[in-house]
Design an enzyme around this catalytic site. Sequence first.
Site, PDB file in Angstrom:
ATOM      1  N   ARG A 116       0.818  -1.277   0.015  1.00  7.35           N
ATOM      2  CA  ARG A 116      -0.090  -0.126   0.008  1.00  7.35           C
ATOM      3  C   ARG A 116       0.764   1.277  -0.072  1.00  7.35           C
ATOM      4  O   ARG A 116       0.950   1.807   0.985  1.00  7.35           O
ATOM      5  CB  ARG A 116      -0.976  -0.066   1.071  1.00  7.35           C
ATOM      6  CG  ARG A 116      -2.008  -1.216   0.645  1.00  7.35           C
ATOM      7  CD  ARG A 116      -3.104  -1.360   1.810  1.00  7.35           C
ATOM      8  NE  ARG A 116      -4.305  -0.978   1.180  1.00  7.35           N
ATOM      9  CZ  ARG A 116      -5.358  -1.116   2.095  1.00  7.35           C
ATOM     10  NH1 ARG A 116      -5.339  -1.704   3.244  1.00  7.35           N
ATOM     11  NH2 ARG A 116      -6.471  -0.991   1.447  1.00  7.35           N
ATOM     12  N   GLN A 121      -1.286   2.862  -5.517  1.00  6.90           N
ATOM     13  CA  GLN A 121      -2.825   3.318  -5.264  1.00  6.90           C
ATOM     14  C   GLN A 121      -3.582   2.926  -6.417  1.00  6.90           C
ATOM     15  O   GLN A 121      -4.576   2.471  -6.041  1.00  6.90           O
ATOM     16  CB  GLN A 121      -2.894   4.736  -4.850  1.00  6.90           C
ATOM     17  CG  GLN A 121      -2.376   4.945  -3.523  1.00  6.90           C
ATOM     18  CD  GLN A 121      -2.637   6.148  -2.963  1.00  6.90           C
ATOM     19  OE1 GLN A 121      -3.120   7.198  -3.667  1.00  6.90           O
ATOM     20  NE2 GLN A 121      -2.248   6.478  -1.558  1.00  6.90           N
ATOM     21  N   ASP A 124      -4.794  -0.648  -6.065  1.00  6.62           N
ATOM     22  CA  ASP A 124      -5.257  -1.052  -4.696  1.00  6.62           C
ATOM     23  C   ASP A 124      -6.669  -1.612  -4.492  1.00  6.62           C
ATOM     24  O   ASP A 124      -7.787  -0.776  -4.450  1.00  6.62           O
ATOM     25  CB  ASP A 124      -5.197   0.252  -3.882  1.00  6.62           C
ATOM     26  CG  ASP A 124      -5.403  -0.177  -1.913  1.00  6.62           C
ATOM     27  OD1 ASP A 124      -5.857  -1.487  -1.872  1.00  6.62           O
ATOM     28  OD2 ASP A 124      -4.995   0.608  -1.207  1.00  6.62           O
ATOM     29  N   SER A 127      -8.974  -1.348  -1.188  1.00  5.65           N
ATOM     30  CA  SER A 127      -9.457  -0.200  -1.013  1.00  5.65           C
ATOM     31  C   SER A 127     -10.571  -0.138  -2.011  1.00  5.65           C
ATOM     32  O   SER A 127     -11.566   0.261  -1.488  1.00  5.65           O
ATOM     33  CB  SER A 127      -8.475   0.982  -1.292  1.00  5.65           C
ATOM     34  OG  SER A 127      -7.439   1.249  -0.448  1.00  5.65           O
ATOM     35  N   TYR A 221      -1.548  -0.440   8.660  1.00  7.72           N
ATOM     36  CA  TYR A 221      -2.290  -1.334   9.399  1.00  7.72           C
ATOM     37  C   TYR A 221      -2.464  -1.184  10.991  1.00  7.72           C
ATOM     38  O   TYR A 221      -1.275  -0.852  11.450  1.00  7.72           O
ATOM     39  CB  TYR A 221      -2.227  -2.612   8.982  1.00  7.72           C
ATOM     40  CG  TYR A 221      -2.488  -3.046   7.546  1.00  7.72           C
ATOM     41  CD1 TYR A 221      -3.885  -3.064   7.166  1.00  7.72           C
ATOM     42  CD2 TYR A 221      -1.467  -3.124   6.626  1.00  7.72           C
ATOM     43  CE1 TYR A 221      -4.269  -3.093   5.641  1.00  7.72           C
ATOM     44  CE2 TYR A 221      -1.937  -3.600   5.244  1.00  7.72           C
ATOM     45  CZ  TYR A 221      -3.136  -3.523   4.944  1.00  7.72           C
ATOM     46  OH  TYR A 221      -3.678  -3.838   3.572  1.00  7.72           O
TER      47      TYR A 221
HETATM   48  P1  NAD Z   1      -8.385  -3.097   7.431  1.00  4.56           P
HETATM   49  O1  NAD Z   1      -9.435  -3.203   6.474  1.00  4.56           O
HETATM   50  O2  NAD Z   1      -7.379  -3.983   7.808  1.00  4.56           O
HETATM   51  O3  NAD Z   1      -8.845  -2.642   8.991  1.00  4.56           O
HETATM   52  C1  NAD Z   1     -10.019  -1.682   9.051  1.00  4.56           C
HETATM   53  C2  NAD Z   1      -9.806  -0.892  10.262  1.00  4.56           C
HETATM   54  O4  NAD Z   1      -9.935  -1.521  11.558  1.00  4.56           O
HETATM   55  C3  NAD Z   1      -8.346  -0.212  10.362  1.00  4.56           C
HETATM   56  O5  NAD Z   1      -8.720   1.112  10.225  1.00  4.56           O
HETATM   57  C4  NAD Z   1      -8.042  -0.696  11.573  1.00  4.56           C
HETATM   58  O6  NAD Z   1      -7.047   0.376  12.249  1.00  4.56           O
HETATM   59  C5  NAD Z   1      -9.243  -0.979  12.391  1.00  4.56           C
HETATM   60  N1  NAD Z   1      -9.149  -1.815  13.629  1.00  4.56           N
HETATM   61  C6  NAD Z   1      -8.186  -2.927  13.834  1.00  4.56           C
HETATM   62  N2  NAD Z   1      -8.380  -3.266  15.318  1.00  4.56           N
HETATM   63  C7  NAD Z   1      -9.402  -2.492  15.663  1.00  4.56           C
HETATM   64  C8  NAD Z   1     -10.097  -2.754  16.788  1.00  4.56           C
HETATM   65  N3  NAD Z   1      -9.635  -3.519  17.909  1.00  4.56           N
HETATM   66  N4  NAD Z   1     -10.978  -1.622  17.171  1.00  4.56           N
HETATM   67  C9  NAD Z   1     -11.179  -0.571  16.355  1.00  4.56           C
HETATM   68  N5  NAD Z   1     -10.719  -0.646  14.909  1.00  4.56           N
HETATM   69  C10 NAD Z   1      -9.759  -1.482  14.714  1.00  4.56           C
HETATM   70  O7  NAD Z   1      -7.849  -1.553   6.968  1.00  4.56           O
HETATM   71  P2  NAD Z   1      -7.907  -0.621   5.627  1.00  4.56           P
HETATM   72  O8  NAD Z   1      -9.083  -0.038   5.680  1.00  4.56           O
HETATM   73  O9  NAD Z   1      -7.723  -1.742   4.511  1.00  4.56           O
HETATM   74  O10 NAD Z   1      -6.569   0.179   5.685  1.00  4.56           O
HETATM   75  C11 NAD Z   1      -5.869   0.398   6.805  1.00  4.56           C
HETATM   76  C12 NAD Z   1      -4.958   1.574   6.578  1.00  4.56           C
HETATM   77  O11 NAD Z   1      -4.235   1.502   5.444  1.00  4.56           O
HETATM   78  C13 NAD Z   1      -5.666   2.865   6.694  1.00  4.56           C
HETATM   79  O12 NAD Z   1      -4.655   3.981   7.285  1.00  4.56           O
HETATM   80  C14 NAD Z   1      -5.664   3.447   5.244  1.00  4.56           C
HETATM   81  O13 NAD Z   1      -5.672   4.808   5.113  1.00  4.56           O
HETATM   82  C15 NAD Z   1      -4.377   2.696   4.803  1.00  4.56           C
HETATM   83  N6  NAD Z   1      -3.915   2.803   3.346  1.00  4.56           N
HETATM   84  C16 NAD Z   1      -3.096   3.250   2.737  1.00  4.56           C
HETATM   85  C17 NAD Z   1      -2.836   3.296   1.238  1.00  4.56           C
HETATM   86  C18 NAD Z   1      -1.819   3.782   0.608  1.00  4.56           C
HETATM   87  O14 NAD Z   1      -1.764   3.692  -0.653  1.00  4.56           O
HETATM   88  N7  NAD Z   1      -1.065   4.580   1.173  1.00  4.56           N
HETATM   89  C19 NAD Z   1      -4.016   2.702   0.564  1.00  4.56           C
HETATM   90  C20 NAD Z   1      -4.887   2.301   1.277  1.00  4.56           C
HETATM   91  C21 NAD Z   1      -4.982   1.931   2.741  1.00  4.56           C
END
Ligand code: NAD
Length: 359
Positions: A116, A121, A124, A127, A221
Amino acid sequence: MRVGIPRESVAGERRVALVPETIRRLGDGIEVVVEAGAGEAAAFADESYRQADASIGSPWDADVVAKVAAPTADEASRLREGQVLIGFLQPLTDHEGIERLARAGVHGFALESIPRITRAQPMDALSSQATVSGYKAALLAADRLPRFFPMLMTAAGTIPPAKVLVLGAGVAGLQAVATARRLGAVVSAFDVRPAVAEQVESLGATFLDLGVRGEETSGGYAQELTAEQQSAQREALQDRIPEFDAVITTAAIPGRQAPKLVTAAAVRGMRHGSVIVDLAAETGGNCELTEPGAEIERDGVTIVGLTNLPSTMPTHASQLLSRNIASLLELIVAEGAVALDWDDEIVAGACVTRKEVAA
Ligand code: NAD
């Protein structure tokens, strides 16, 4: 070079890996062969593929096979050594499937494993599909709730807005927040990654302070909470959850069972008619009572544990996925041939089974 698009065989999977619009934009030297009916469930008829200059036929002999779900054993047996396979291969959970592909000498590219990083992006797919899930989760909550989401001022009096709580404010959670807000609900959200608070607030929602803070991995993550932190979180939530009409849960740790956030006691504390939409159902659920794949009622609370929500909006889910896959193709195809640059962080990271070539 040929790219093959199979018709998905897993029950309930309505998406397709490439849609006609994207095929038209693939570079020269890439031919696409689509299995008959592959796009039908996503509203892309065979004729629309023909109009995009794709042919209808067997996709399995192509140089690259792109599909949505991991191949079944039967499908995997049709793949051959050196062929490239792209899809949601579940590298962290489907060990048997990955083993099978490795034995067959297939270059398996898991969409889940694309790093990620900013450059990746456009590829992705986690996402893009999470965006669909988050949107649909908010719609399901609004639909199942026997109350309005928005505040209404009518001649018959005023209806207060629904109060919605979103647990896990990653890609899906933030989209659920935004959608529930657009429908007029008053929204709160919580995530263990403190960095998320600002994003939640920028969407007009309130960040719920549960006094629990987790760590973020270098990949962005959440790190799994300790047992003590998890139980502190469950207790804090148990006190707060009865305030809400709808709870949408999206908390996940890659490769792990979903953290249990909502206890049976918390459900008992909710008002009759309240709704929980558990987006983590596929990995066991964030709510103790969730039944993956089902919608149930417990103590007067509707608990929606439907899985594969992107498949319920197959046209746009496929369109976004198709653009992600086309971007990955751009990276692994050069001058009309597969060209895998193992020094490229994205190629090396996304490839989960690889035919070892002696140096
Ligand atoms: P995910 O589907 O793995 O998890 C969903 C959410 O659950 C996350 O925000 C995580 O922090 C949260 N979580 C985990 N345990 C928890 C708990 N006990 N209580 C409450 N919340 C909890 O995550 P995702 O949506 O696929 O993405 C996570 C991160 O990756 C985000 O910060 C997103 O912005 C980042 N991301 C970055 C890029 C990039 O290109 N830079 C692209 C996509 C996503």
